[in-house]
Write a protein that holds these residues in place. Structure first.
Motif, PDB file in Angstrom:
ATOM      1  N   UNK A  45       9.629   1.003  -2.260  1.00  0.00           N
ATOM      2  CA  UNK A  45       8.555   1.233  -3.239  1.00  0.00           C
ATOM      3  C   UNK A  45       7.211   0.774  -2.690  1.00  0.00           C
ATOM      4  N   UNK A  46       7.257  -0.324  -1.927  1.00  0.00           N
ATOM      5  CA  UNK A  46       6.017  -0.827  -1.324  1.00  0.00           C
ATOM      6  C   UNK A  46       5.451   0.215  -0.342  1.00  0.00           C
ATOM      7  N   UNK A  47       6.369   0.846   0.390  1.00  0.00           N
ATOM      8  CA  UNK A  47       5.923   1.912   1.308  1.00  0.00           C
ATOM      9  C   UNK A  47       5.284   3.058   0.527  1.00  0.00           C
ATOM     10  N   UNK A  48       5.909   3.414  -0.597  1.00  0.00           N
ATOM     11  CA  UNK A  48       5.342   4.480  -1.444  1.00  0.00           C
ATOM     12  C   UNK A  48       3.941   4.112  -1.915  1.00  0.00           C
ATOM     13  N   UNK A  49       3.814   2.847  -2.276  1.00  0.00           N
ATOM     14  CA  UNK A  49       2.521   2.374  -2.767  1.00  0.00           C
ATOM     15  C   UNK A  49       1.476   2.429  -1.650  1.00  0.00           C
ATOM     16  N   UNK A  50       1.908   2.045  -0.454  1.00  0.00           N
ATOM     17  CA  UNK A  50       0.985   2.091   0.691  1.00  0.00           C
ATOM     18  C   UNK A  50       0.570   3.527   1.014  1.00  0.00           C
ATOM     19  N   UNK A  51       1.417   4.451   0.567  1.00  0.00           N
ATOM     20  CA  UNK A  51       1.124   5.855   0.832  1.00  0.00           C
ATOM     21  C   UNK A  51       0.183   6.471  -0.211  1.00  0.00           C
ATOM     22  N   UNK A  52      -0.052   5.758  -1.299  1.00  0.00           N
ATOM     23  CA  UNK A  52      -0.957   6.274  -2.346  1.00  0.00           C
ATOM     24  C   UNK A  52      -2.396   5.949  -1.954  1.00  0.00           C
ATOM     25  N   UNK A  53      -3.017   6.903  -1.328  1.00  0.00           N
ATOM     26  CA  UNK A  53      -4.362   6.657  -0.788  1.00  0.00           C
ATOM     27  C   UNK A  53      -5.327   7.722  -1.284  1.00  0.00           C
ATOM     28  N   UNK A  54      -6.507   7.251  -1.660  1.00  0.00           N
ATOM     29  CA  UNK A  54      -7.529   8.205  -2.104  1.00  0.00           C
ATOM     30  C   UNK A  54      -8.263   8.707  -0.864  1.00  0.00           C
ATOM     31  N   UNK A  55      -8.185  10.032  -0.643  1.00  0.00           N
ATOM     32  CA  UNK A  55      -8.890  10.542   0.541  1.00  0.00           C
ATOM     33  C   UNK A  55     -10.240  11.132   0.160  1.00  0.00           C
ATOM     34  N   UNK A  56     -11.036  11.339   1.183  1.00  0.00           N
ATOM     35  CA  UNK A  56     -12.384  11.860   0.972  1.00  0.00           C
ATOM     36  C   UNK A  56     -12.314  13.381   0.792  1.00  0.00           C
ATOM     37  N   UNK A  57     -12.533  13.826  -0.457  1.00  0.00           N
ATOM     38  CA  UNK A  57     -12.390  15.269  -0.720  1.00  0.00           C
ATOM     39  C   UNK A  57     -13.451  16.087   0.015  1.00  0.00           C
TER      40      UNK A  57
ATOM     41  N   UNK B  43      -0.893   9.069  13.355  1.00  0.00           N
ATOM     42  CA  UNK B  43      -1.409   7.728  13.084  1.00  0.00           C
ATOM     43  C   UNK B  43      -2.916   7.583  13.075  1.00  0.00           C
ATOM     44  N   UNK B  44      -3.669   8.651  13.286  1.00  0.00           N
ATOM     45  CA  UNK B  44      -5.136   8.497  13.194  1.00  0.00           C
ATOM     46  C   UNK B  44      -5.791   9.792  12.746  1.00  0.00           C
ATOM     47  N   UNK B  45      -7.032   9.650  12.291  1.00  0.00           N
ATOM     48  CA  UNK B  45      -7.739  10.777  11.672  1.00  0.00           C
ATOM     49  C   UNK B  45      -8.107  11.880  12.659  1.00  0.00           C
ATOM     50  N   UNK B  46      -8.662  11.496  13.809  1.00  0.00           N
ATOM     51  CA  UNK B  46      -9.178  12.532  14.720  1.00  0.00           C
ATOM     52  C   UNK B  46      -8.077  13.458  15.223  1.00  0.00           C
ATOM     53  N   UNK B  47      -6.940  12.870  15.567  1.00  0.00           N
ATOM     54  CA  UNK B  47      -5.819  13.695  16.041  1.00  0.00           C
ATOM     55  C   UNK B  47      -5.304  14.587  14.903  1.00  0.00           C
ATOM     56  N   UNK B  48      -5.227  14.004  13.694  1.00  0.00           N
ATOM     57  CA  UNK B  48      -4.741  14.775  12.540  1.00  0.00           C
ATOM     58  C   UNK B  48      -5.705  15.922  12.233  1.00  0.00           C
ATOM     59  N   UNK B  49      -6.998  15.654  12.357  1.00  0.00           N
ATOM     60  CA  UNK B  49      -8.016  16.684  12.112  1.00  0.00           C
ATOM     61  C   UNK B  49      -7.846  17.837  13.096  1.00  0.00           C
ATOM     62  N   UNK B  50      -7.628  17.468  14.345  1.00  0.00           N
ATOM     63  CA  UNK B  50      -7.471  18.493  15.386  1.00  0.00           C
ATOM     64  C   UNK B  50      -6.227  19.348  15.123  1.00  0.00           C
ATOM     65  N   UNK B 124      -3.049   1.208   7.152  1.00  0.00           N
ATOM     66  CA  UNK B 124      -2.801   0.541   8.428  1.00  0.00           C
ATOM     67  C   UNK B 124      -1.400  -0.081   8.452  1.00  0.00           C
ATOM     68  N   UNK B 125      -1.036  -0.696   7.322  1.00  0.00           N
ATOM     69  CA  UNK B 125       0.305  -1.304   7.232  1.00  0.00           C
ATOM     70  C   UNK B 125       1.392  -0.233   7.351  1.00  0.00           C
ATOM     71  N   UNK B 126       1.194   0.867   6.614  1.00  0.00           N
ATOM     72  CA  UNK B 126       2.160   1.957   6.653  1.00  0.00           C
ATOM     73  C   UNK B 126       2.268   2.534   8.065  1.00  0.00           C
TER      74      UNK B 126
END
Lengths: 205, 183
Positions: A45-57, B43-50, B124-126
């Protein structure tokens, strides 16, 4: 953790239906197993939580335009690959004019159409046709037998009463220069070098 | 989760008929999924973007060969998976030859679509955990755990048996819990 293996098998769906049912009964009755199970579930569950990220639309609104740009630049590269062929077309028309230059100012629009037709024809050719068209002189056959241009500028070109002086004037004219610069304006120095080499190899220059 | 395949097929047909806006709609439907799969794998933005751009370009060029037999979702994931794995191989090869550009690595850490500090820390942890998994296990783990695909859907994408995927997932879970215990 002594129960880890069996818990992970259950979570990975490796067990048969019967094994699953047995595990679920055991989970209700065995406190040690239940404790270990809850610990693993908490970690996941902690991994799931770490995966909940707000990205820049805003980022995602830039992806498609950038891909479109790449698609367009790929198409432009294709055109650039055809640049030598297009240039051959232009040079061919110029050679034409040098050899059959009895064209006057009234024929300019007709010349423009012929030039476009020849260029289109060249763009549709494979390398063998291209070779025939120029090296074997079929460009003249096309001009002479073309129904489309019969009685037009080609007739004038094949008229014995040629006016070479006018041909040279035409090459120096703004019309021709503007057409050539329009075709060549996006070509890099390196590509111009390649075109130049090709023209030399084909003995056009 | 797969999106509605009827909508997908209709958009593909429109695109093949010459409607360029249909491609934009398809790209908009899938770009986040493509990006986040690549991001978790690499694991990083630039590679994922590409990789995201590469996958969309491949889609644009190859949609004419899409046969409507499988779902578009599976087809796109196959491309995304292949491109991400190829990218990883290239990157590892560069590392092996010490060709990694330190400036690019620096840019990787600066440029990101994740803005909030809290989110950055979580990611980063994930990432620390995911990048320690062997590639095959990482991919199955990501597809199942974060992208919610069934073993059958992953089997379609990876052309592998469900049994092999279950074994991969089991080993991934084992490694992940070990790594989290160490923290």
């Amino acid at each position: 953790m002594k129960n880890k293996d069996i818990i992970l098998k259950y979570l990975s769906d490796i067990m048969s239906d019967k094994e699953k049912s047995q595990f679920e009964i055991l989970l209700e009755n065995d406190s040690s197993l239940n404790e270990d199970y809850q610990k693993i579930i908490a970690q996941l569950n902690l991994l799931n939580e770490q995966n909940q990220i707000e990205d820049d639309s805003n980022y995602f609104s830039t992806v498609i335009p950038r891909v479109r740009q790449k698609v367009e630049s790929k198409s432009e590269n294709k055109i650039l690959k055809l640049a030598p062929v297009v240039s051959f077309g232009i040079v061919a028309v110029l050679v034409f004019l040098l050899q059959f230059p009895k064209i006057n100012q009234d024929n300019f629009s007709e010349f423009n159409n012929v030039s476009a037709d020849i260029t289109n024809l060249i763009l549709d050719m494979d390398s063998e046709d291209f070779h025939d068209f120029f090296d074997n002189g079929y460009i003249y056959d096309y001009a002479y037998y073309s129904d489309k241009h019969s009685g037009t500028v080609f007739d004038l070109m094949f008229n014995e009463e040629t006016d070479y002086e006018f041909g040279y004037e035409l090459i120096d004219s703004d019309f021709i220069n503007s057409e050539i610069s329009l075709e060549l304006k996006d070509i890099s120095d390196e590509e111009i070098g390649i075109i130049y080499e090709e023209l030399l190899n084909k003995k056009i220059l | 989760m797969p999106v509605n395949s009827d909508i997908d097929f209709a958009l593909v047909e429109k695109f093949l008929e010459g409607d360029q806006t249909a491609f934009n709609k398809l790209a908009a439907l899938y770009q986040k999924k493509i990006y986040w799969h690549a991001r978790r794998m690499l694991g990083n933005h630039l590679d994922a973007d590409e990789v995201t751009q590469e996958v969309l370009l491949v889609m644009y060029d190859k949609l004419y060969s899409f046969n409507f037999q499988s779902s578009l979702f599976t087809w796109i994931y196959k491309i995304t998976s292949t491109r991400s794995l190829n990218y990883l191989k290239k990157r590892n090869f560069k590392k092996f030859l010490f060709l990694d550009d330190p400036n690019v690595m620096e840019m990787n850490s600066q440029e990101d679509i994740v803005q909030r500090t809290e989110d950055k820390e979580k990611l980063e942890k994930l990432n620390t955990v995911l990048q320690k998994l062997p590639v095959k296990q990482r991919e199955v783990f990501i597809l199942r755990k974060f992208e919610g695909l069934s073993y059958e859907e992953i089997a379609d994408i990876k052309n592998k048996s469900v049994g092999a995927l279950k074994a991969n997932y089991f080993h991934a879970l084992n490694k992940v819990t070990e790594l989290m215990d160490e923290e």
